[in-house]
Design an enzyme around this catalytic site. Sequence first.
Site, mmCIF file in Angstrom:
data_model
loop_
_atom_site.group_PDB
_atom_site.id
_atom_site.type_symbol
_atom_site.label_atom_id
_atom_site.label_comp_id
_atom_site.label_asym_id
_atom_site.label_seq_id
_atom_site.Cartn_x
_atom_site.Cartn_y
_atom_site.Cartn_z
ATOM 1 N N ALA A 198 -20.381 -0.435 19.650
ATOM 2 C CA ALA A 198 -20.250 -0.549 18.197
ATOM 3 C C ALA A 198 -21.141 -1.685 17.692
ATOM 4 O O ALA A 198 -22.316 -1.737 18.028
ATOM 5 C CB ALA A 198 -18.789 -0.724 17.803
ATOM 6 N N SER A 199 -20.599 -2.650 16.955
ATOM 7 C CA SER A 199 -21.441 -3.651 16.287
ATOM 8 C C SER A 199 -22.021 -4.718 17.210
ATOM 9 O O SER A 199 -22.799 -5.567 16.739
ATOM 10 C CB SER A 199 -20.667 -4.314 15.143
ATOM 11 O OG SER A 199 -20.543 -3.406 14.073
ATOM 12 N N ILE A 200 -21.715 -4.688 18.490
ATOM 13 C CA ILE A 200 -22.469 -5.543 19.410
ATOM 14 C C ILE A 200 -23.906 -5.033 19.501
ATOM 15 O O ILE A 200 -24.805 -5.744 19.946
ATOM 16 C CB ILE A 200 -21.770 -5.638 20.780
ATOM 17 C CG1 ILE A 200 -20.479 -6.460 20.626
ATOM 18 C CG2 ILE A 200 -22.660 -6.277 21.829
ATOM 19 C CD1 ILE A 200 -19.732 -6.717 21.912
#
Length: 389
Positions: free
Chosen positions: A72-74
């Site tokens: 995801a947002s990593i």
Amino acid sequence: MSLPLENSARPSDGGLAEGVDAAIQAALADKRLVGAVVLIAKDGELAYHRAAGLADRENDVAMQEDAIFRLASITKPIVTITAMRLVEQGRIGLDDPITKWLPDFRPRLPDGSEPVIRIRHLLTHTSGLGYTFAEEQDGPYHRAGVSDGLDTPGRSIADNLQRLASAPLLFAPGEGWQYSLAMDVLGGTIEKETGGNLDTAVAELVMRPLGLSDTAFSVRDRNRLAAAYMNAEPEPQRMGDEAIMPILDGTIRFAPDRIFDPGSYQSGGAGMVGTASDVLAILETVRKGGAPLLSTDTVKAMMADQAGGHMQPQQPGFGFGYGWSVVIDPVEAQVPFSAGTIKWGGVYGHSWFIDPKKKLTAVALTNTALEGMWGQFTIDLRDAIYAAL
């Protein structure tokens, strides 16, 4: 480049292992998490590492340290580093308008005027763009069918950018802060500049120079991919082909198998998979000053507030640099981090931070949304780490 995975707790840890173990055990025992991998580096050496719980509960597969997670947002800091490498090479300018690469991407303000969105606006979430999950069900992103990069398998980047550009901007670029699909737009920009897909750019500019191969926009070894779960009672629920869960004032949609569909656009904000050790290696490269990827001056700029204070009303004590939030005032933020700490997470259940003053980097990847991103586990883990320092 990766830190050696040995000696789970060093004698000099001062209770680090005991406290972190307790935080992990409590989350597993309370059935808030299904599984997790936690890595902590101090002074450039691995001070703690542990895989705990289950990677796949239904098939009784234990979590391993080399488990692959949907990031995801990593994805965002990794794509940001990719962009900043292009900036250093003189191929992208922070003040360049994005229409230089995406001439048809021209979202307008509610009054119908068309402002200039620049690369730096994308990097700092000050572009005026938003996310579908952050608006009400009848909002303009919903009406346009915009994907947040976590859902809608098979959607092309051109299609999603067209839908996104059809919705009005939330504010004039540079005049506010809103977490957004800006990194997906940046991903499209990187593809236009490099002439290939985003995966190839990230591999050539970030992964290969560090000797990393497990973190990408496709799954290298499906046997190591952790199953995806979400908060539920009495225990987390396994996500199916699609999953919907509440987040803030909206709902977020997941399609965990999107990663297997080669027709799905490579989302610069949410599309990667990877391992905790790869993420730690990337973050440690940043903490140590950027070599061999970036110059020290570039990293200093990335780790400073570049959002003009516009994030403060939403998160007091925090600013936003390029790719992550920055702790400006720990007292106002009510956190134990040092000023200058950078941090962020991932909606599939992840959190990380770098405290440069304490030469400390922590990565916690879990397979449980949203507990692993901002639940009690993240607070207990953080507090255990700082109590041991």
